[in-house]
Design an enzyme around this catalytic site. Structure first.
Site, PDB file in Angstrom:
ATOM      1  N   ARG A 149       7.984   0.147 -10.206  1.00 38.53           N
ATOM      2  CA  ARG A 149       8.368   0.649  -9.285  1.00 38.53           C
ATOM      3  C   ARG A 149       9.552   0.317  -8.489  1.00 38.53           C
ATOM      4  O   ARG A 149       9.306  -0.820  -8.123  1.00 38.53           O
ATOM      5  CB  ARG A 149       7.275   1.224  -8.380  1.00 38.53           C
ATOM      6  CG  ARG A 149       7.841   2.317  -7.286  1.00 38.53           C
ATOM      7  CD  ARG A 149       6.545   2.252  -6.071  1.00 38.53           C
ATOM      8  NE  ARG A 149       7.173   3.159  -5.099  1.00 38.53           N
ATOM      9  CZ  ARG A 149       6.738   2.964  -3.836  1.00 38.53           C
ATOM     10  NH1 ARG A 149       5.805   1.837  -3.439  1.00 38.53           N
ATOM     11  NH2 ARG A 149       7.211   3.638  -3.174  1.00 38.53           N
ATOM     12  N   ASN A 190      -0.016   7.695   3.685  1.00 34.86           N
ATOM     13  CA  ASN A 190       0.471   7.089   4.953  1.00 34.86           C
ATOM     14  C   ASN A 190       1.722   7.363   4.995  1.00 34.86           C
ATOM     15  O   ASN A 190       2.118   7.559   6.410  1.00 34.86           O
ATOM     16  CB  ASN A 190       0.248   5.637   4.351  1.00 34.86           C
ATOM     17  CG  ASN A 190      -0.898   5.067   4.844  1.00 34.86           C
ATOM     18  OD1 ASN A 190      -1.751   5.555   5.822  1.00 34.86           O
ATOM     19  ND2 ASN A 190      -1.712   4.279   4.060  1.00 34.86           N
ATOM     20  N   GLU A 207       1.561   8.325  -9.502  1.00 34.77           N
ATOM     21  CA  GLU A 207       2.804   7.747  -9.860  1.00 34.77           C
ATOM     22  C   GLU A 207       2.710   6.750 -11.248  1.00 34.77           C
ATOM     23  O   GLU A 207       3.772   6.569 -11.925  1.00 34.77           O
ATOM     24  CB  GLU A 207       3.286   7.270  -8.481  1.00 34.77           C
ATOM     25  CG  GLU A 207       3.612   8.189  -7.577  1.00 34.77           C
ATOM     26  CD  GLU A 207       3.600   7.904  -6.124  1.00 34.77           C
ATOM     27  OE1 GLU A 207       4.707   7.152  -5.628  1.00 34.77           O
ATOM     28  OE2 GLU A 207       2.350   7.668  -5.459  1.00 34.77           O
ATOM     29  N   ASN A 264       3.852  -2.456  -9.259  1.00 34.73           N
ATOM     30  CA  ASN A 264       4.675  -2.029  -7.731  1.00 34.73           C
ATOM     31  C   ASN A 264       4.315  -2.945  -7.023  1.00 34.73           C
ATOM     32  O   ASN A 264       3.443  -3.588  -6.323  1.00 34.73           O
ATOM     33  CB  ASN A 264       3.704  -0.662  -7.476  1.00 34.73           C
ATOM     34  CG  ASN A 264       4.050  -0.281  -6.215  1.00 34.73           C
ATOM     35  OD1 ASN A 264       4.994  -0.629  -5.413  1.00 34.73           O
ATOM     36  ND2 ASN A 264       3.558   0.772  -5.610  1.00 34.73           N
ATOM     37  N   HIS A 309       9.401   8.927  -2.492  1.00 31.85           N
ATOM     38  CA  HIS A 309       8.421   9.618  -3.312  1.00 31.85           C
ATOM     39  C   HIS A 309       8.434  10.389  -4.321  1.00 31.85           C
ATOM     40  O   HIS A 309       7.931  11.229  -4.882  1.00 31.85           O
ATOM     41  CB  HIS A 309       7.381  10.429  -2.306  1.00 31.85           C
ATOM     42  CG  HIS A 309       6.647   9.847  -1.115  1.00 31.85           C
ATOM     43  ND1 HIS A 309       6.345  10.622   0.176  1.00 31.85           N
ATOM     44  CD2 HIS A 309       6.123   9.066  -1.205  1.00 31.85           C
ATOM     45  CE1 HIS A 309       5.605   9.696   0.862  1.00 31.85           C
ATOM     46  NE2 HIS A 309       5.445   8.515   0.246  1.00 31.85           N
ATOM     47  N   ARG A 325       5.106   6.207  11.071  1.00 28.29           N
ATOM     48  CA  ARG A 325       6.207   6.697  11.208  1.00 28.29           C
ATOM     49  C   ARG A 325       6.488   7.848  12.126  1.00 28.29           C
ATOM     50  O   ARG A 325       5.682   8.966  11.989  1.00 28.29           O
ATOM     51  CB  ARG A 325       7.164   6.842  10.223  1.00 28.29           C
ATOM     52  CG  ARG A 325       7.354   5.380   9.195  1.00 28.29           C
ATOM     53  CD  ARG A 325       8.328   5.682   7.950  1.00 28.29           C
ATOM     54  NE  ARG A 325       8.063   4.691   6.802  1.00 28.29           N
ATOM     55  CZ  ARG A 325       7.669   4.858   5.997  1.00 28.29           C
ATOM     56  NH1 ARG A 325       7.142   6.048   5.288  1.00 28.29           N
ATOM     57  NH2 ARG A 325       7.479   3.906   5.030  1.00 28.29           N
ATOM     58  N   LYS A 342       0.614  -4.722  -6.839  1.00 30.01           N
ATOM     59  CA  LYS A 342      -0.362  -3.729  -7.428  1.00 30.01           C
ATOM     60  C   LYS A 342       0.024  -3.317  -8.945  1.00 30.01           C
ATOM     61  O   LYS A 342       1.085  -3.398  -9.427  1.00 30.01           O
ATOM     62  CB  LYS A 342       0.167  -2.402  -6.778  1.00 30.01           C
ATOM     63  CG  LYS A 342      -1.178  -1.674  -5.977  1.00 30.01           C
ATOM     64  CD  LYS A 342      -0.709  -0.327  -5.620  1.00 30.01           C
ATOM     65  CE  LYS A 342      -1.595   0.014  -4.659  1.00 30.01           C
ATOM     66  NZ  LYS A 342      -1.064   1.559  -3.941  1.00 30.01           N
TER      67      LYS A 342
HETATM   68  P1  ADP Z   1      -0.548   5.521   0.645  1.00 28.29           P
HETATM   69  O1  ADP Z   1       0.706   6.515   1.030  1.00 28.29           O
HETATM   70  O2  ADP Z   1      -0.430   4.428   1.321  1.00 28.29           O
HETATM   71  O3  ADP Z   1      -0.563   5.625  -0.818  1.00 28.29           O
HETATM   72  P2  ADP Z   1      -2.761   7.314   0.449  1.00 28.29           P
HETATM   73  O4  ADP Z   1      -2.101   8.377  -0.254  1.00 28.29           O
HETATM   74  O5  ADP Z   1      -3.896   6.638   0.073  1.00 28.29           O
HETATM   75  O6  ADP Z   1      -1.759   6.440   1.207  1.00 28.29           O
HETATM   76  O7  ADP Z   1      -3.101   7.896   1.735  1.00 28.29           O
HETATM   77  C1  ADP Z   1      -3.776   7.483   2.906  1.00 28.29           C
HETATM   78  C2  ADP Z   1      -4.327   8.482   3.984  1.00 28.29           C
HETATM   79  O8  ADP Z   1      -5.027   9.414   3.311  1.00 28.29           O
HETATM   80  C3  ADP Z   1      -4.958   7.763   5.150  1.00 28.29           C
HETATM   81  O9  ADP Z   1      -4.663   8.356   6.193  1.00 28.29           O
HETATM   82  C4  ADP Z   1      -6.486   8.205   5.140  1.00 28.29           C
HETATM   83  O10 ADP Z   1      -7.062   8.360   5.971  1.00 28.29           O
HETATM   84  C5  ADP Z   1      -6.217   9.552   4.340  1.00 28.29           C
HETATM   85  N1  ADP Z   1      -7.414   9.989   4.017  1.00 28.29           N
HETATM   86  C6  ADP Z   1      -7.958   9.566   2.769  1.00 28.29           C
HETATM   87  N2  ADP Z   1      -9.151  10.120   2.371  1.00 28.29           N
HETATM   88  C7  ADP Z   1      -9.210  11.041   3.372  1.00 28.29           C
HETATM   89  C8  ADP Z   1     -10.293  12.188   3.567  1.00 28.29           C
HETATM   90  N3  ADP Z   1     -11.475  12.095   2.701  1.00 28.29           N
HETATM   91  N4  ADP Z   1     -10.070  12.676   4.557  1.00 28.29           N
HETATM   92  C9  ADP Z   1      -8.953  12.697   5.463  1.00 28.29           C
HETATM   93  N5  ADP Z   1      -8.081  11.952   5.114  1.00 28.29           N
HETATM   94  C10 ADP Z   1      -8.263  11.082   4.106  1.00 28.29           C
END
Ligand code: ADP
Length: 426
Positions: free
Chosen positions: A110, A231, A407, A18, A200, A261, A25
């Site tokens: 990806r 995110n 994924e 990715n 996604h 965003r 990654k």
């Molecule tokens: P990406 O879209 O970059 O793959 P992730 O799916 O890892 O990102 O999600 C990141 C988000 O998940 C961040 O906002 C992070 O703060 C949130 N997050 C991860 N663990 C927790 C938790 N225990 N409580 C609240 N939010 C969390």
């Protein structure tokens, strides 16, 4: 390379790649058709190279061993991949079962945008590469980075190792035109393919598939709303097993409130900001992508964990506001999709926030009891940290599940099935 029948029996080591503009990654996943059926595919290694082009930060982990972290100047994706491959095959640092590049049987990439061209994963050849290049206009930041990964892998492995492209947009490619067309002059679709594509897709597809396995439903009877909150955030309406609508649009900017965003806004705001702030259109689009969402509203951070802490520990008004707006937007989409789908069987949460933040799931689902959503707060608290399961109260009319996304696993499985040319379900 092993013969096809050998690979079916013994399995393949798939390198999943990715690539972002300055990152790479990867995972090594050992899979075969039996393992897919039994859900016993094995992740053997994973890693991340960040800041490619400068002093790169490299984190490499052989499954079950501690991670190794180092910094090293790596010029480009080719050098980054070289470094990873040398680590993988080094008997001192690498992983059992991989002694040389010959032990890596296929590469799955990806790819963010497949536009209308790619409706499923594709074995990579010159024509597919040209197709991914043709989609660059629609994903100018992402597709070129994905192509860098593809070219780097071709240079490292040559033509003997098959490579497969798995598209973020593909799962949404069966949306009806009532969902994918914007109400702007039709010629803009005809001339420039301006429409909703959604993203996604691999995540929505994976969690809908897991839901099917958990509940024993067949694909045609799968009616769920999948909500990926990381995110980036998006929701999908999956009716009779098909993604019939999704919240991200022609680009990932539309829909839910995300880390940085904005999600949905009135498009006329763009001109207004340009005039009031003397900004260029490029600057405003960057502002909507990078300085908005949770970060813009709170003025603090895009990280949900930190926002929840700020709200709890300091009663920060703007942190609370950002979280409330985030949750309300998800609630709106649940309502809209339930109306659009004539009801659903389940809501599925996934992504870093969806998987790990019970309090956010509660806030989104609060006061949805009239439509049959009822969360069991004890279960809700328990299903975190990679756990999978239902969190609704017994007897709830609309079930709520938490299903961690994977994924990379779906990319590995699609890669295997494409290489073996066996039919793919989602
Ligand atoms: P990406 O879209 O970059 O793959 P992730 O799916 O890892 O990102 O999600 C990141 C988000 O998940 C961040 O906002 C992070 O703060 C949130 N997050 C991860 N663990 C927790 C938790 N225990 N409580 C609240 N939010 C969390």
């Amino acid at each position: 390379m092993k013969s096809k029948s050998e690979q079916t029996e013994k399995g393949m080591n798939i390198l999943v790649l990715n690539c972002g503009s300055s990152s790479l990654k990867f995972q090594i996943i050992d899979t075969d058709l039996k393992k897919i059926e039994n859900n016993t595919d094995e992740q053997k290694a994973k890693g991340l190279v960040e800041r490619i082009g400068g002093e790169s930060i490299i984190t490499l982990t052989a499954t079950g061993k501690p991670s190794a972290k180092q910094t090293l100047p790596l010029r480009d994706h080719r050098q980054a991949l070289d470094h990873v491959l040398r680590w993988l095959i080094n008997p001192k640092t690498g992983i059992p079962g991989i002694q040389s590049l010959d032990d890596i049987n296929a590469v799955g990439h990806r790819v963010v945008h497949g536009a209308e061209r790619f409706k499923k994963s594709a074995l990579i050849n010159d024509e597919v590469i040209k197709g991914i290049e043709d989609c660059i206009d629609l994903a100018p930041l992402h597709n070129p980075a994905n192509l860098k990964g593809i070219h780097a892998a071709i240079e490292s492995f040559g033509s003997k190792v098959p490579q497969v492209a798995i598209f973020d947009t593909a799962f949404h490619s069966l949306m009806p035109e009532t969902s994918y067309l914007y109400a702007i002059p039709y010629r803009l679709y005809r001339r420039h393919r301006v429409r909703r594509y959604g993203f996604h897709g691999t995540s929505h597809r994976y969690v809908a598939f897991r839901y099917r396995i958990l509940t024993g439903k067949d694909q045609k009877n799968t009616n769920v709303i999948t909500i990926h909150l990381g995110n980036g955030c998006s929701a999908a309406a999956i009716k009779n097993g098909i993604s019939t609508d999704t919240s991200m649009g022609m680009t990932p900017l539309e829909g839910l409130v995300m880390g940085t965003r904005s999600g949905d806004i009135d498009p006329a705001i763009i001109e207004y900001i340009i005039l009031k702030e003397a900004m260029s259109i490029t600057e405003v689009v960057a502002l909507l992508n990078k300085q908005s969402g949770l970060l813009g509203l709170s003025g603090l951070t895009n990280d949900m964990r930190d926002l929840l802490a700020e709200e709890k520990e300091h009663n920060d008004r703007r942190a609370k506001l950002a979280i409330d707006i985030f949750c309300l937007r998800v609630k709106k989409y649940i309502g809209a999709y339930l109306a659009e789908m004539n009801g659903a069987d389940a809501i599925i949460f996934t992504g870093g926030i969806g998987e790990n933040a019970p309090v956010i799931r509660s806030r989104i689902c609060a006061e949805l009891d009239w439509m049959g959503v009822e969360i069991d707060e004890e279960l809700n608290k328990q299903v975190i940290n990679g756990k999978e399961g239902e969190i609704s109260k017994q007897g709830a009319r609309l079930h709520t599940f938490v299903i961690p996304t994977n994924e990379e696993l779906l990319i590995a499985r699609d890669t295997l099935r494409c290489v073996l040319n066996v039919p793919r379900q989602w």
